[in-house]
Write a protein that holds these residues in place. Structure first.
Motif, PDB file in Angstrom:
ATOM      1  N   GLY A  45       0.784  -1.228   0.000  1.00  0.00           N
ATOM      2  CA  GLY A  45       0.000   0.000   0.000  1.00  0.00           C
ATOM      3  C   GLY A  45       0.814   1.275   0.000  1.00  0.00           C
ATOM      4  O   GLY A  45       0.249   2.368   0.004  1.00  0.00           O
ATOM      5  N   PHE A  46       2.152   1.164  -0.034  1.00  0.00           N
ATOM      6  CA  PHE A  46       2.995   2.362  -0.060  1.00  0.00           C
ATOM      7  C   PHE A  46       3.144   2.850  -1.495  1.00  0.00           C
ATOM      8  O   PHE A  46       2.978   2.092  -2.458  1.00  0.00           O
ATOM      9  CB  PHE A  46       4.374   2.063   0.540  1.00  0.00           C
ATOM     10  N   SER A  47       3.488   4.124  -1.635  1.00  0.00           N
ATOM     11  CA  SER A  47       3.694   4.694  -2.963  1.00  0.00           C
ATOM     12  C   SER A  47       4.680   5.851  -2.847  1.00  0.00           C
ATOM     13  O   SER A  47       5.036   6.285  -1.745  1.00  0.00           O
ATOM     14  CB  SER A  47       2.365   5.185  -3.562  1.00  0.00           C
ATOM     15  N   GLY A  48       5.121   6.351  -4.015  1.00  0.00           N
ATOM     16  CA  GLY A  48       6.072   7.458  -4.018  1.00  0.00           C
ATOM     17  C   GLY A  48       7.484   6.979  -3.772  1.00  0.00           C
ATOM     18  O   GLY A  48       7.799   5.780  -3.769  1.00  0.00           O
ATOM     19  N   ASN A  49       8.407   7.940  -3.563  1.00  0.00           N
ATOM     20  CA  ASN A  49       9.825   7.665  -3.300  1.00  0.00           C
ATOM     21  C   ASN A  49      10.464   6.820  -4.401  1.00  0.00           C
ATOM     22  O   ASN A  49      11.389   6.044  -4.157  1.00  0.00           O
ATOM     23  CB  ASN A  49      10.017   6.964  -1.949  1.00  0.00           C
ATOM     24  N   GLY A  50       9.962   6.959  -5.624  1.00  0.00           N
ATOM     25  CA  GLY A  50      10.546   6.233  -6.747  1.00  0.00           C
ATOM     26  C   GLY A  50      10.267   4.751  -6.763  1.00  0.00           C
ATOM     27  O   GLY A  50      10.954   3.994  -7.463  1.00  0.00           O
ATOM     28  N   LEU A  51       9.255   4.290  -6.012  1.00  0.00           N
ATOM     29  CA  LEU A  51       8.974   2.857  -5.944  1.00  0.00           C
ATOM     30  C   LEU A  51       8.556   2.305  -7.303  1.00  0.00           C
ATOM     31  O   LEU A  51       8.937   1.193  -7.687  1.00  0.00           O
ATOM     32  CB  LEU A  51       7.886   2.575  -4.900  1.00  0.00           C
ATOM     33  N   GLU A  52       7.760   3.077  -8.041  1.00  0.00           N
ATOM     34  CA  GLU A  52       7.301   2.601  -9.350  1.00  0.00           C
ATOM     35  C   GLU A  52       8.479   2.417 -10.304  1.00  0.00           C
ATOM     36  O   GLU A  52       8.533   1.435 -11.064  1.00  0.00           O
ATOM     37  CB  GLU A  52       6.293   3.582  -9.958  1.00  0.00           C
ATOM     38  N   GLU A  53       9.455   3.370 -10.278  1.00  0.00           N
ATOM     39  CA  GLU A  53      10.626   3.242 -11.146  1.00  0.00           C
ATOM     40  C   GLU A  53      11.474   2.043 -10.768  1.00  0.00           C
ATOM     41  O   GLU A  53      11.981   1.315 -11.635  1.00  0.00           O
ATOM     42  CB  GLU A  53      11.474   4.514 -11.080  1.00  0.00           C
ATOM     43  N   GLN A  54      11.632   1.819  -9.460  1.00  0.00           N
ATOM     44  CA  GLN A  54      12.419   0.664  -9.022  1.00  0.00           C
ATOM     45  C   GLN A  54      11.728  -0.647  -9.385  1.00  0.00           C
ATOM     46  O   GLN A  54      12.390  -1.620  -9.770  1.00  0.00           O
ATOM     47  CB  GLN A  54      12.652   0.736  -7.511  1.00  0.00           C
ATOM     48  N   ALA A  55      10.402  -0.685  -9.273  1.00  0.00           N
ATOM     49  CA  ALA A  55       9.671  -1.898  -9.617  1.00  0.00           C
ATOM     50  C   ALA A  55       9.785  -2.211 -11.108  1.00  0.00           C
ATOM     51  O   ALA A  55       9.680  -3.376 -11.515  1.00  0.00           O
ATOM     52  CB  ALA A  55       8.202  -1.762  -9.221  1.00  0.00           C
ATOM     53  N   ALA A  56       9.992  -1.171 -11.935  1.00  0.00           N
ATOM     54  CA  ALA A  56      10.094  -1.373 -13.380  1.00  0.00           C
ATOM     55  C   ALA A  56      11.509  -1.741 -13.826  1.00  0.00           C
ATOM     56  O   ALA A  56      11.753  -1.924 -15.031  1.00  0.00           O
ATOM     57  CB  ALA A  56       9.647  -0.103 -14.108  1.00  0.00           C
ATOM     58  N   MET A  57      12.443  -1.882 -12.885  1.00  0.00           N
ATOM     59  CA  MET A  57      13.830  -2.196 -13.238  1.00  0.00           C
ATOM     60  C   MET A  57      14.007  -3.641 -13.694  1.00  0.00           C
ATOM     61  O   MET A  57      15.046  -4.000 -14.256  1.00  0.00           O
ATOM     62  CB  MET A  57      14.748  -1.920 -12.041  1.00  0.00           C
ATOM     63  N   TRP A  58      13.007  -4.485 -13.456  1.00  0.00           N
ATOM     64  CA  TRP A  58      13.094  -5.892 -13.866  1.00  0.00           C
ATOM     65  C   TRP A  58      11.718  -6.319 -14.372  1.00  0.00           C
ATOM     66  O   TRP A  58      10.711  -6.006 -13.741  1.00  0.00           O
ATOM     67  CB  TRP A  58      13.526  -6.758 -12.681  1.00  0.00           C
TER      68      TRP A  58
END
Length: 553
Positions: A45-58
């Protein structure tokens, strides 16, 4: 006849491909690890702090299971804690007073008045006014004793009740102390494990050492002090009746009472009844929340037994203060405004969001039954782990290169086939380690290095057999077929004995020994598979393509 069915070929290459694909994420360890952590945060349920970009790294469609790195490779915290089992004796003795008091009050006509006397923390002293009834009163108190629940304490009871003049003295029996020590350490072990698991750390090592010590190793955590913050607090929550307030810790509390400092108000002390109404052991849930003023707090819920006691007390003591005590400090002492049914409530105080979250984790995991004395603490920096990884990598490369060169020089083309199988073998090892979620330690790397050396043993047996058959005048196809057939029993026997050794090491050992046993055992399985099936399939495909008239092994 030298022949392998099509379905067998497809199955062999499919297993190899699956193993190599499962091992692939380990070649991009930082990227995949960041992807996994970010994905877990987003699912929570967390968001922000570049989480979406990190999740897209793989890519999400690719496997993302990694080999967990142990403390010696990843860095982290190491603690050796001693459980203060004597603390439990004092708690047990304090909890006896309400039971003894209520029991003797029912017989006041016989025993007279009852008074709790000052005594050592390991005993309970109760004075009665009718000295002639002391033996009768002691007999009543002995009725509170229960059988000791342990193999060594069979046939004994947990309490020893004696008399001294007009006083009844109650202590714990030696058998009960031994049983309590065992239960306390086991309970502390389980609660420490739950607390660390709540934080989400990877592959911690938590094991008992000796009679009252616990070894805790957590890879990837910042420091030993950070780990102590998670597990070092006993988080013993109690709800106690308030007798009054005091200006110092030396104030006279009276028998059956204790002076407890306030957590938020400096210089303020509360006089509380030592016997609590309900404790944190009866909590079934605790979650971070906010009070009516928007300040961080912790909401809680009791089990049916705790809810009943909590509800009964609040109904009978409206208008009286009620102290919430955490680890011998009063975090708040609200006045009971009304009956609180249902067994749920909220703990308020000067918390930050992080503090309320940590407190909820501690309460949810359960209170440590006794305090911990940290005898040894070390923080292992990631640079030391990186040095270990680099040393292990160099050892693997040197061993790998040495085996490849030796096999090629010894067996020529057939040695090249064995080298291809050896490369696949190492990939399969890492694929299996990732699939089972095993932890790789420095001894585990030693197991891989040993496996690399042992992996060619089966091929050596096969190739030597083929040589013998060629010298005996067999044709190329027949020599290859007999070579694998006659070497099979020796290969299986040799690897089974080594595999049994690995199983025994895993079952009887702990920590680094288990890490070695895991990589050795998995390496044996993959080595046998690649030698018997993969190498043979490569040889058969080569033979079908080249159709040599003679063999040079």
């Amino acid at each position: 006849m030298l022949q392998i069915d099509l379905w067998k070929r497809v199955l062999i290459w499919s297993l190899c491909a699956l193993g190599l694909i499962m091992a692939l994420p380990n070649g991009f360890y930082p990227r995949v690890e960041a992807h996994n952590d970010a994905t877990a945060s987003l699912e929570a349920g967390f968001s922000g702090n570049g989480l979406e970009e990190q999740a897209a790294m793989w890519p999400n469609w690719m496997p993302s299971a990694l080999v967990n790195l142990g403390l010696d490779l990843r860095g982290g915290a190491h603690l050796l804690a001693e459980v203060q089992v004597e603390d439990v004796y004092e708690t047990r003795i304090k909890a006896l007073w309400p039971e003894v008091r209520n029991l003797l009050r029912a017989e006041r006509a016989t025993v007279g008045t009852i008074r709790l006397q000052p005594s050592d923390v390991s005993e309970l002293r109760v004075k009665i006014s009718n000295r002639d009834a002391i033996q009768e009163a002691a007999t009543l108190v002995r009725g509170l004793a229960q059988p000791v629940v342990s193999l060594t304490g069979a046939g004994t009871t947990d309490l020893v009740v004696t008399t001294e003049g007009d006083e009844i003295v109650v202590t714990l029996s030696d058998a009960e102390k031994l049983a309590t020590d065992e239960r306390t350490v086991q309970q502390a072990l389980e609660i420490i494990r739950r607390r660390i698991d709540e934080v989400g750390t990877r592959e911690p090592t938590i094991q008992r050492q000796g009679a009252d010590r616990i070894l805790i190793q957590v890879p990837g955590i910042g420091s030993a002090s950070e780990l102590k913050d998670i597990i070092g607090t006993t988080a013993q929550l109690t709800f106690n009746p308030v007798v009054g307030r005091a200006g110092s810790a030396d104030a006279a509390a009276g028998a059956g009472n204790e002076v407890v400092p306030s957590l938020d108000e400096e210089g303020v002390y509360y006089i509380l009844e030592s016997a609590h109404v309900v404790s944190g052991e009866e909590l079934v849930d605790a979650q971070p929340s906010f009070d009516q003023n928007g300040r961080p707090a912790v909401s809680f819920r009791f089990n049916p037994s705790g809810a009943r006691k909590f509800g009964d007390y609040t109904a009978e003591n409206i208008g009286s203060p009620f102290a919430i005590v955490l680890d011998s400090e009063v975090i708040s002492a609200p006045v009971i405004q009304s009956h609180i049914p249902g067994g749920s409530g909220i703990i308020t105080g000067n918390f930050s969001v992080e503090e309320s979250t940590n407190l909820a984790v501690l309460l949810r995991a359960g209170a440590l039954p006794a305090g911990l004395n940290f005898l040894e603490e070390r923080t292992i920096g990631p640079e030391l782990g990186q040095d270990s990884i680099e040393a292990g990598r160099i050892a693997c490369i040197v061993a790998f290169a040495g085996v490849l060169v030796f096999m090629f020089l010894s067996y020529g083309t057939f040695g090249l086939f064995a080298n291809i199988a050896l490369i696949i073998n190492v990939g399969l090892i890492f694929g299996l380690l990732s699939m089972v979620g095993a932890t790789l330690t420095l001894p585990g790397i030693a197991g891989i290095v040993l496996t690399i050396g042992m992996a060619v043993d089966a091929n050596v047996l096969v190739f030597e057999r083929i040589r013998e058959e060629v010298k005996a005048g067999r044709g190329p196809a027949r020599a290859i077929d007999l070579g694998y057939e006659k070497a099979l029993s020796a290969i299986v026997d040799a690897n089974i004995t080594t595999f049994i050794t690995a199983v025994i090491l895993f079952a009887m050992g702990s920590g680094p020994v288990r890490g070695f046993a895991i990589t050795l055992g998995l390496g044996i399985l993959t080595s046998v598979f690649t030698a018997i099936y993969v190498t043979r399939l490569i040889v058969v495909m080569w033979f079908e393509r080249r159709r040599p008239k003679t063999l040079e092994v």
